[in-house]
Design an enzyme around this catalytic site. Structure first.
Site, PDB file in Angstrom:
ATOM      1  N   ASP A  23      62.105  12.852  55.337  1.00 61.29           N
ATOM      2  CA  ASP A  23      61.270  13.376  56.488  1.00 61.29           C
ATOM      3  C   ASP A  23      60.795  12.535  57.578  1.00 61.29           C
ATOM      4  O   ASP A  23      60.676  11.337  57.391  1.00 61.29           O
ATOM      5  CB  ASP A  23      60.122  14.039  55.621  1.00 61.29           C
ATOM      6  CG  ASP A  23      59.470  15.131  56.414  1.00 61.29           C
ATOM      7  OD1 ASP A  23      59.880  15.598  57.256  1.00 61.29           O
ATOM      8  OD2 ASP A  23      58.319  15.517  56.068  1.00 61.29           O
ATOM      9  N   GLU A  70      64.043  26.876  53.603  1.00 61.73           N
ATOM     10  CA  GLU A  70      62.959  27.052  54.820  1.00 61.73           C
ATOM     11  C   GLU A  70      63.238  26.499  55.999  1.00 61.73           C
ATOM     12  O   GLU A  70      62.618  27.213  57.046  1.00 61.73           O
ATOM     13  CB  GLU A  70      61.487  26.527  54.257  1.00 61.73           C
ATOM     14  CG  GLU A  70      60.897  27.157  53.201  1.00 61.73           C
ATOM     15  CD  GLU A  70      61.593  27.077  51.864  1.00 61.73           C
ATOM     16  OE1 GLU A  70      62.336  25.952  51.680  1.00 61.73           O
ATOM     17  OE2 GLU A  70      61.233  27.555  50.834  1.00 61.73           O
ATOM     18  N   ASN A  71      64.141  25.522  56.000  1.00 60.13           N
ATOM     19  CA  ASN A  71      64.744  24.979  57.461  1.00 60.13           C
ATOM     20  C   ASN A  71      65.300  25.990  58.326  1.00 60.13           C
ATOM     21  O   ASN A  71      65.515  25.880  59.412  1.00 60.13           O
ATOM     22  CB  ASN A  71      65.409  23.837  57.262  1.00 60.13           C
ATOM     23  CG  ASN A  71      64.682  22.565  56.732  1.00 60.13           C
ATOM     24  OD1 ASN A  71      65.044  21.724  55.819  1.00 60.13           O
ATOM     25  ND2 ASN A  71      63.394  22.510  57.104  1.00 60.13           N
TER      26      ASN A  71
END
Ligand code: IPE
Ligand code: IPE
Ligand code: MG
Length: 243
Positions: A23, A70-71
């Site tokens: 991340d 979710e991306n």
């Protein structure tokens, strides 16, 4: 500094499986006054370095969270850029994988990936299938809840009207056959799981670092492993029972 840290690692107590939530690419790009995709491109360098380092240490499984379910909700341009980068990287790094005896594997809803991404992935998986060094697992279009539901639906078909045991469930997940990660690293200072390996991380040691993924290098990996080796894993027992 690499060498000094490396010496502190006890090679006889390595985690078998390390998982990483990579991340901070977007924030790294912003810090450098560049568009988000620039961060993703530079993140590939960290992927290469961490993969090679894990492989040469003797870690057996490395799982990298590369794209979550979710991306898809990100701006279209970023999603397209990420999918393109994936194809390029898989093609470009195939030789690195072969040179390092690394077997590629993927978890997630691969049918939901664009066909170019899927084709490149399947080809690299096939070409590395006889390698017997480390297994590199890419989590792509992956979410743990998707996997858990998928496993449940499979079991409803294969085990109708029977009690499901823990091992049946484990075997129905896309991580079947892979030991649970002992160490989960998340970069960029966020302290959450973000729908990653929820079942498998029941007893995983979590390691959070503020370093942004494109800055994460070998020494950062070594520090995470040293930190892991200094923990006491009790699995519900008390300290005296372990030592
Ligand atoms: C991680 O970096 C890469 C992916 C999720 C694909 P981010 O893109 O999430 O970076 P930040 O969190 O916005 O900094
Ligand atoms: C998690 O990172 C997914 C990947 C690293 C692929 P995100 O940046 O998407 O996570 P959240 O949404 O901020 O929790
Ligand atoms: Mg992020």
């Amino acid at each position: 500094m690499d060498e000094r840290l490396l010496e502190q690692i006890d090679k006889s107590r390595l985690p078998q499986h390390v998982a990483v939530i990579m991340d901070g690419n977007g924030r790294w790009a912003k810090k450098n006054g560049q568009p988000r995709l620039f961060g993703h491109h530079n993140g590939v360098k960290s992927v290469r370095e961490v993969t090679e380092a894990c492989g040469s240490l003797g870690i057996q499984y490395l799982t990298l969270y590369a794209f979550s379910t979710e991306n898809w909700n990100r701006p279209e341009m970023e999603v397209k850029g990420l999918m393109g980068l994936l194809v390029d990287t898989i093609k470009k790094e195939l030789l690195t994988l072969l040179d390092n005896n690394i077997r590629l594997h993927a978890i997630g809803n691969l049918e939901g990936l664009p066909s170019a991404t899927r084709t490149a992935l399947v080809e690299a998986i096939q070409k590395t299938s006889s390698n017997d060094g480390m297994t590199l697992i890419l989590a792509l279009n992956y979410s743990a809840r998707w996997d858990i539901l998928n496993a449940t639906n499979k079991l409803l078909e294969t085990h109708p009207n029977t009690q499901i045991r823990e091992e049946d469930f484990t075997a129905a997940l896309s991580t079947s056959g892979v030991p649970d990660p002992e160490l989960l690293i998340r970069t960029s200072g966020e302290k959450r799981i973000s729908n990653f390996l929820l079942w498998e991380c029941a007893y995983t040691e979590l390691y959070f670092t503020n370093t942004l993924w494109p800055d994460f290098r070998k020494p950062d990996l070594y520090k995470a492993i040293i930190d892991f080796q200094n923990r006491e894993r009790r699995f519900g027992k008390i300290s005296e029972q372990i030592n």
